[in-house]
Design a protein around this motif. Structure first.
Motif, PDB file in Angstrom:
ATOM      1  N   TYR A  48       0.826  -1.209   0.000  1.00 25.01           N
ATOM      2  CA  TYR A  48       0.000   0.000   0.000  1.00 25.01           C
ATOM      3  C   TYR A  48       0.862   1.262   0.000  1.00 25.01           C
ATOM      4  CZ  TYR A  48      -2.983   3.667   1.966  1.00 25.01           C
ATOM      5  OH  TYR A  48      -3.634   4.854   2.201  1.00 25.01           O
ATOM      6  N   GLU A  49       1.973   1.238   0.725  1.00 29.25           N
ATOM      7  CA  GLU A  49       2.843   2.405   0.818  1.00 29.25           C
ATOM      8  C   GLU A  49       3.701   2.595  -0.427  1.00 29.25           C
ATOM      9  OE1 GLU A  49       2.865   4.763   2.853  1.00 29.25           O
ATOM     10  OE2 GLU A  49       1.693   4.042   4.547  1.00 29.25           O
ATOM     11  N   ILE A  50       4.070   1.516  -1.095  1.00 32.95           N
ATOM     12  CA  ILE A  50       5.021   1.651  -2.213  1.00 32.95           C
ATOM     13  C   ILE A  50       4.344   1.707  -3.580  1.00 32.95           C
ATOM     14  CG2 ILE A  50       6.799   0.471  -0.899  1.00 32.95           C
ATOM     15  CD1 ILE A  50       6.354  -2.005  -2.549  1.00 32.95           C
ATOM     16  N   MET A  51       3.086   1.294  -3.696  1.00 27.84           N
ATOM     17  CA  MET A  51       2.450   1.293  -5.006  1.00 27.84           C
ATOM     18  C   MET A  51       2.383   2.678  -5.656  1.00 27.84           C
ATOM     19  SD  MET A  51       1.967  -1.653  -6.095  1.00 27.84           S
ATOM     20  CE  MET A  51       0.925  -1.270  -7.499  1.00 27.84           C
ATOM     21  N   PRO A  52       2.167   3.776  -4.879  1.00 28.40           N
ATOM     22  CA  PRO A  52       2.153   5.103  -5.529  1.00 28.40           C
ATOM     23  C   PRO A  52       3.447   5.454  -6.245  1.00 28.40           C
ATOM     24  CG  PRO A  52       1.149   5.248  -3.359  1.00 28.40           C
ATOM     25  CD  PRO A  52       1.741   3.870  -3.480  1.00 28.40           C
ATOM     26  N   LEU A  53       4.560   4.810  -5.878  1.00 26.43           N
ATOM     27  CA  LEU A  53       5.829   5.113  -6.538  1.00 26.43           C
ATOM     28  C   LEU A  53       5.793   4.780  -8.025  1.00 26.43           C
ATOM     29  CD1 LEU A  53       8.450   3.819  -3.936  1.00 26.43           C
ATOM     30  CD2 LEU A  53       7.996   6.200  -4.536  1.00 26.43           C
ATOM     31  N   PHE A  54       4.997   3.811  -8.404  1.00 22.70           N
ATOM     32  CA  PHE A  54       5.031   3.312  -9.772  1.00 22.70           C
ATOM     33  C   PHE A  54       3.789   3.710 -10.581  1.00 22.70           C
ATOM     34  CE2 PHE A  54       7.494   0.488  -7.047  1.00 22.70           C
ATOM     35  CZ  PHE A  54       8.724   0.541  -7.677  1.00 22.70           C
ATOM     36  N   ARG A  55       3.030   4.667 -10.048  1.00 20.75           N
ATOM     37  CA  ARG A  55       1.899   5.175 -10.815  1.00 20.75           C
ATOM     38  C   ARG A  55       2.395   6.136 -11.890  1.00 20.75           C
ATOM     39  NH1 ARG A  55      -1.933   6.840  -5.741  1.00 20.75           N
ATOM     40  NH2 ARG A  55      -2.493   4.735  -5.054  1.00 20.75           N
ATOM     41  N   THR A  56       1.727   6.127 -13.014  1.00 23.82           N
ATOM     42  CA  THR A  56       2.049   7.088 -14.072  1.00 23.82           C
ATOM     43  C   THR A  56       1.393   8.428 -13.750  1.00 23.82           C
ATOM     44  OG1 THR A  56       0.155   6.363 -15.367  1.00 23.82           O
ATOM     45  CG2 THR A  56       2.272   5.293 -15.806  1.00 23.82           C
ATOM     46  N   ALA A  57       1.854   9.462 -14.434  1.00 23.26           N
ATOM     47  CA  ALA A  57       1.300  10.790 -14.215  1.00 23.26           C
ATOM     48  C   ALA A  57      -0.070  10.916 -14.864  1.00 23.26           C
ATOM     49  CB  ALA A  57       2.256  11.846 -14.767  1.00 23.26           C
ATOM     50  N   GLY A  58      -0.806  11.938 -14.457  1.00 19.76           N
ATOM     51  CA  GLY A  58      -2.111  12.209 -15.038  1.00 19.76           C
ATOM     52  C   GLY A  58      -2.292  13.705 -15.251  1.00 19.76           C
ATOM     53  N   ILE A  59      -3.138  14.067 -16.194  1.00 21.13           N
ATOM     54  CA  ILE A  59      -3.397  15.477 -16.490  1.00 21.13           C
ATOM     55  C   ILE A  59      -4.879  15.664 -16.741  1.00 21.13           C
ATOM     56  CG2 ILE A  59      -2.947  15.219 -18.969  1.00 21.13           C
ATOM     57  CD1 ILE A  59      -1.678  18.033 -18.860  1.00 21.13           C
ATOM     58  N   GLU A  60      -5.414  16.798 -16.265  1.00 20.38           N
ATOM     59  CA  GLU A  60      -6.843  17.073 -16.392  1.00 20.38           C
ATOM     60  C   GLU A  60      -7.027  18.540 -16.746  1.00 20.38           C
ATOM     61  OE1 GLU A  60     -10.914  17.008 -13.648  1.00 20.38           O
ATOM     62  OE2 GLU A  60      -9.016  16.196 -12.873  1.00 20.38           O
ATOM     63  N   SER A  61      -7.829  18.795 -17.758  1.00 21.11           N
ATOM     64  CA  SER A  61      -8.107  20.172 -18.185  1.00 21.11           C
ATOM     65  C   SER A  61      -9.004  20.873 -17.170  1.00 21.11           C
ATOM     66  CB  SER A  61      -8.779  20.168 -19.565  1.00 21.11           C
ATOM     67  OG  SER A  61      -9.116  21.488 -19.945  1.00 21.11           O
ATOM     68  N   HIS A  62      -8.641  22.140 -16.858  1.00 19.44           N
ATOM     69  CA  HIS A  62      -9.423  22.893 -15.886  1.00 19.44           C
ATOM     70  C   HIS A  62     -10.212  24.030 -16.526  1.00 19.44           C
ATOM     71  CE1 HIS A  62      -8.034  21.965 -11.515  1.00 19.44           C
ATOM     72  NE2 HIS A  62      -8.506  20.904 -12.144  1.00 19.44           N
ATOM     73  N   SER A  63      -9.548  24.869 -17.290  1.00 23.98           N
ATOM     74  CA  SER A  63     -10.251  26.021 -17.859  1.00 23.98           C
ATOM     75  C   SER A  63      -9.501  26.529 -19.077  1.00 23.98           C
ATOM     76  CB  SER A  63     -10.374  27.135 -16.815  1.00 23.98           C
ATOM     77  OG  SER A  63      -9.087  27.588 -16.414  1.00 23.98           O
ATOM     78  N   HIS A  64     -10.171  27.369 -19.843  1.00 26.53           N
ATOM     79  CA  HIS A  64      -9.496  28.083 -20.922  1.00 26.53           C
ATOM     80  C   HIS A  64     -10.205  29.407 -21.154  1.00 26.53           C
ATOM     81  CE1 HIS A  64     -12.741  26.306 -23.356  1.00 26.53           C
ATOM     82  NE2 HIS A  64     -12.520  27.307 -24.207  1.00 26.53           N
ATOM     83  N   TYR A  65      -9.443  30.393 -21.573  1.00 20.66           N
ATOM     84  CA  TYR A  65      -9.961  31.742 -21.741  1.00 20.66           C
ATOM     85  C   TYR A  65      -9.001  32.504 -22.655  1.00 20.66           C
ATOM     86  CZ  TYR A  65      -6.709  31.845 -17.811  1.00 20.66           C
ATOM     87  OH  TYR A  65      -5.628  31.645 -16.996  1.00 20.66           O
ATOM     88  N   SER A  66      -9.395  33.709 -23.036  1.00 16.75           N
ATOM     89  CA  SER A  66      -8.578  34.544 -23.911  1.00 16.75           C
ATOM     90  C   SER A  66      -7.977  35.696 -23.112  1.00 16.75           C
ATOM     91  CB  SER A  66      -9.420  35.114 -25.060  1.00 16.75           C
ATOM     92  OG  SER A  66      -9.920  34.075 -25.867  1.00 16.75           O
ATOM     93  N   LEU A  67      -6.774  36.089 -23.494  1.00 20.31           N
ATOM     94  CA  LEU A  67      -6.114  37.259 -22.920  1.00 20.31           C
ATOM     95  C   LEU A  67      -5.988  38.335 -23.981  1.00 20.31           C
ATOM     96  CD1 LEU A  67      -3.180  35.824 -20.755  1.00 20.31           C
ATOM     97  CD2 LEU A  67      -5.298  36.838 -19.933  1.00 20.31           C
ATOM     98  N   GLN A  68      -6.237  39.554 -23.569  1.00 21.42           N
ATOM     99  CA  GLN A  68      -6.098  40.686 -24.474  1.00 21.42           C
ATOM    100  C   GLN A  68      -4.640  41.125 -24.477  1.00 21.42           C
ATOM    101  OE1 GLN A  68      -8.531  41.738 -26.450  1.00 21.42           O
ATOM    102  NE2 GLN A  68      -9.835  40.147 -25.527  1.00 21.42           N
ATOM    103  N   SER A  69      -3.978  40.918 -25.619  1.00 21.46           N
ATOM    104  CA  SER A  69      -2.571  41.294 -25.718  1.00 21.46           C
ATOM    105  C   SER A  69      -2.278  41.732 -27.139  1.00 21.46           C
ATOM    106  CB  SER A  69      -1.675  40.120 -25.325  1.00 21.46           C
ATOM    107  OG  SER A  69      -0.313  40.450 -25.494  1.00 21.46           O
ATOM    108  N   ASP A  70      -1.299  42.626 -27.261  1.00 21.21           N
ATOM    109  CA  ASP A  70      -0.953  43.154 -28.572  1.00 21.21           C
ATOM    110  C   ASP A  70       0.044  42.287 -29.318  1.00 21.21           C
ATOM    111  OD1 ASP A  70       1.109  43.564 -26.867  1.00 21.21           O
ATOM    112  OD2 ASP A  70       1.424  45.688 -27.354  1.00 21.21           O
ATOM    113  N   SER A  71       0.657  41.278 -28.642  1.00 21.12           N
ATOM    114  CA  SER A  71       1.667  40.436 -29.295  1.00 21.12           C
ATOM    115  C   SER A  71       1.784  39.102 -28.569  1.00 21.12           C
ATOM    116  CB  SER A  71       3.031  41.145 -29.321  1.00 21.12           C
ATOM    117  OG  SER A  71       3.456  41.442 -28.006  1.00 21.12           O
ATOM    118  N   PRO A  72       2.395  38.101 -29.209  1.00 16.04           N
ATOM    119  CA  PRO A  72       2.545  36.782 -28.575  1.00 16.04           C
ATOM    120  C   PRO A  72       3.429  36.843 -27.317  1.00 16.04           C
ATOM    121  CG  PRO A  72       2.927  36.646 -30.927  1.00 16.04           C
ATOM    122  CD  PRO A  72       2.870  38.102 -30.599  1.00 16.04           C
TER     123      PRO A  72
END
Length: 740
Positions: A48-72
């Motif tokens: 139980y203590e060592i199994m988290p060592l061998f878990r793969t990473a995960g990613i989850e989308s949270h939000s997206h929005y636009s920014l007002q900017s004059d250049s990249p």
């Protein structure tokens, strides 16, 4: 009492006997099941203590929005909590915004004297950055965040500060197209590219010892002329190295101390450069190619070169698509690659693991940033869309290769097995190799068994088969009483008395191993030459009593002769002779000390079990052998020992199990240095001692914490396998010799 009463009494006694038998059977069965359940619970808790060592990473989308900017954007970042984002555009616009929804928090103006042509980050930790401008000047600034709690609510207030004042600093008369900056307590170093030439300046910091004021002393760096395009510049954290890389993949390593090129070459064969970054600490370069490869390089010493250094390729990682965007973690040796069309890969350099590959499917990528805690990812697309992601990647540092293979760690001359779980700085690269710990465990057990097994088995044979019963009744309890001595006392004596004694009397210790057997054999030969009448006065089986003064005399004689032997044969210092003449290193607390101390602790266990096994061999077997004409020794070797072999083997295995799991003696009697050296005069660190030393210093649920549980699991499995093999061998021995 009549017949019926007698029968009733007998029936009641039988019922009571049956009840007692059932109660005993139930108790023993319950105890056995309880032991098995306890072992299973330990096993599953460790899992139980060592199994988290061998878990793969995960990613989850949270939000997206636009920014007002004059250049990249040319730079994206986040503060510690990943609540406030920071953005610099190509036009020099600075923007602080809420990461969750894009709401603008602050939009300060930078003191720019001309349009921005280049950007350089000192480090993620310092948050200091520089902007190179068309007029040859550059501005140095820092994005800061103040955390307060009005009304028990966290409030993060961003700001921009200027460590060297708001006025731009001069670097060149021409536009600065590339820029690198590195700050330290001793100096500020800035290198740029102007008119395709390297230009650099160093501001040395001199402190007035009376007023504590810092004065900057300007110095121009006469950097060498390059034969490649300087498309990327990086300065190492010690301000020793300047890395110049072209888009074609060529590099030049320049010493900022000698101002000469120390090494040159290519990062990728037959491929160009896509991006390059410093890994945490600024020692390693992580570079991505335009064919999907990612490589790690760092500087190593090379005596064959005039400069004494060279760039070394260490390892590579394969991404499916070209990693046009590359970002490194702030507090670990991990990094993230992102292709233009959204293929994301999460890697860890030391463990050589790809932890995640994910297609984000968000269009063309402009810039990315990762939070200081590596739990939030910020992605900006070319159309000014900001996407935020939550990352789960708790323990990337551990892999099979890290635990058991040689790893080329930063600043090491070659791949090595290393255990080093902590250090004084935050840029530390954890080293979790179990190889030196497993080697130390087996080394300590080997030397302990080398001393304990012959003495315990031979003592058990003599005590059970040859010794007089009256003497056996005194000797056996005395030896078994040794087992009650706490190992912490043995470790204390071994570390504070035995180790210095052996160091002072090395010739005596070495000579004892030679003189003792010779002296005992010589005494036995002399005893056999005495008249029979004199020898008959000593009862049969009491001869060991005569050997006690002989052993004491030999030990005292060797100790007294130690100094004369050292002067005569080793120029007065045997330790120096071992080190200088034979090339054998010597530590005061070494494997010999551990072997003697642990052997003393293991001897009672092996002796007691082996002696009981030998003594329990039915007497009619040896009597029958003697009656058929065999000698006492032949009866022992041919009949008694094979019959008792299962018990003797069990004694050795139990003794070895105790030696493998011993903690306090190894902890106190060795240098606790995790090295792989079979030298008996060198120390070691065992798995059990390592757990005892470090478990109290670890952060709960950290990678280090779980790796220590993994070490306990390895020790548990090793003991389980050894005991299983031992039981199998014991059963076969019993089947083979049980019919004698």
């Amino acid at each position: 009492m009549n017949h019926s009463e007698v029968r009733a009494t007998a029936s009641a006694q039988r019922r009571w006997r049956q009840i007692k038998d059932m109660m005993t059977t139930t108790t023993i069965t319950a105890g056995g099941i309880g032991v098995l359940l306890s072992i299973l619970l330990i096993f599953f808790y460790l899992l139980y203590e060592i199994m988290p060592l061998f878990r793969t990473a995960g990613i989850e989308s949270h939000s997206h929005y636009s920014l007002q900017s004059d250049s990249p954007a040319i730079f994206l970042a986040m503060e510690e909590q990943a609540e406030v984002g920071f953005r610099i555009s190509e036009s020099g616009q600075v923007l602080f915004f809420q990461v969750a929804d894009g709401k603008v928090v602050l939009e300060p103006d930078l003191p720019l004297s001309a349009p921005v042509r280049s950007f350089a980050l000192e480090s993620e930790d310092s948050r200091v950055f520089a902007l190179g401008m068309e007029d040859g000047n550059f501005a140095i600034a820092k994005h800061d965040y103040k955390v307060s709690y009005p009304g028990d609510q966290r409030l993060i207030t961003p700001s921009v500060s200027y460590p060297y004042g708001e006025d731009p600093l001069f670097l060149s008369d021409s536009p600065i197209t590339q820029l690198a900056i590195r700050d330290s307590e001793e100096a500020l170093v800035v290198v740029g590219v102007a008119d395709n030439h390297l230009v650099g300046r160093r501001w040395n910091k001199e402190e007035d010892f009376l007023s504590d004021e810092i004065t900057l002393v300007d110095e121009t760096l006469n950097l060498p002329t390059l034969d490649i395009n300087a498309d990327r510049l990086l300065i190492g954290p010690t301000q020793q190295w300047l890395y110049v890389v072209s888009n074609e993949g060529d590099y030049r390593l320049i010493s900022l101390r000698t101002l000469k090129i120390a090494d040159r070459g290519r990062l990728f064969e037959d491929a160009g450069l896509s991006d390059v970054r410093f890994l945490l600490g600024g020692i390693s370069l992580i570079a991505s190619s335009d064919d999907g490869r990612v490589a790690q390089w760092f500087v190593v010493r090379d005596k064959a070169r005039e400069s004494g250094y060279r760039m070394q390729f260490v390892r590579d990682f394969k991404a499916k698509k070209v990693a046009s965007n590359l970002v490194t973690e702030h507090r670990r040796k991990g990094f993230i690659t992102l292709s233009d069309d959204g293929e994301l890969n999460i890697f860890h350099s030391t463990s050589e693991r790809r932890l995640l590959r994910e297609d984000l499917d968000i269009g063309n990528i402009q810039s990315i940033a990762i939070g200081p805690r590596a739990d939030t990812l910020l992605v900006e697309t070319v159309d000014r869309e900001i996407h935020t992601y939550a990352i789960e990647n708790e323990h990337p540092e551990v892999s099979w290769s890290v635990l058991w293979s040689k790893i080329w760690y930063e600043s090491y001359p070659e791949p090595s097995y290393v255990w080093q779980s902590s250090a004084a700085n935050n840029d530390f690269e954890p080293k979790y190799s179990f190889a030196p710990l497993a080697f130390g465990t087996l080394k300590a057990a080997f030397y302990a068994m080398l001393i304990a097994a012959p003495l315990a088995i031979c003592g058990a044979i003599y005590t059970a088969y040859f010794m007089a019963p009256a003497l056996r009744r005194k000797v056996k309890p005395l030896i078994e009483l040794m087992e009650a001595l706490p190992t912490v006392i043995l470790g204390f004596l071994a570390g504070l008395w035995l180790a210095p004694f052996i160091e002072r009397n090395m010739p005596a210790v070495m000579s004892i191993f030679i003189v003792m057997p010779i002296g005992i054999l010589l005494f036995a030969w002399l005893w056999s030459r005495l008249p029979v009448g004199l020898r008959s006065k000593v009862p049969e089986g009491w001869h060991p009593v005569l050997l006690a003064p002989v052993i004491i005399f030999i030990v005292l004689g060797c100790v007294e002769a130690s100094a004369p032997m050292e002067r005569a044969f080793f120029a007065g210092d045997m330790r120096a002779w071992l080190t200088n003449d034979l090339g054998i290193s010597f530590d005061q607390r070494n494997a010999m000390v551990v072997g003697i101390a642990m052997g003393f602790a293991v001897i009672p266990t092996i002796f007691s079990i082996a002696e009981d096994a030998i003594f329990s061999v039915p007497k009619h077997l040896s009597y029958g052998s003697l009656a058929l004409g065999a000698t006492t020794w032949q009866s022992l070797v041919g009949v008694v020992m094979p019959t008792a072999s299962p018990g003797i083997f069990s004694a050795l295995m139990i003794g070895m199990g105790r030696a493998v799991g011993e903690t306090m003696i190894v902890l106190m009697a060795t240098g606790n240095t995790p090295i792989m050296d079979a030298n008996i005069f060198e120390g070691m660190r065992t798995l059990a001692a390592n757990i005892a030393v470090e478990i109290g210093e670890t952060e709960v649920d950290s990678s280090h914490y779980r790796v220590l549980f993994l070490a306990a699991f390895v020790l548990f499995m090793f003991t389980f396998i050894v005991n299983t093999v031992a039981e199998t061998v014991r059963q076969r021995l019993r089947q083979r010799y049980g019919n004698l």
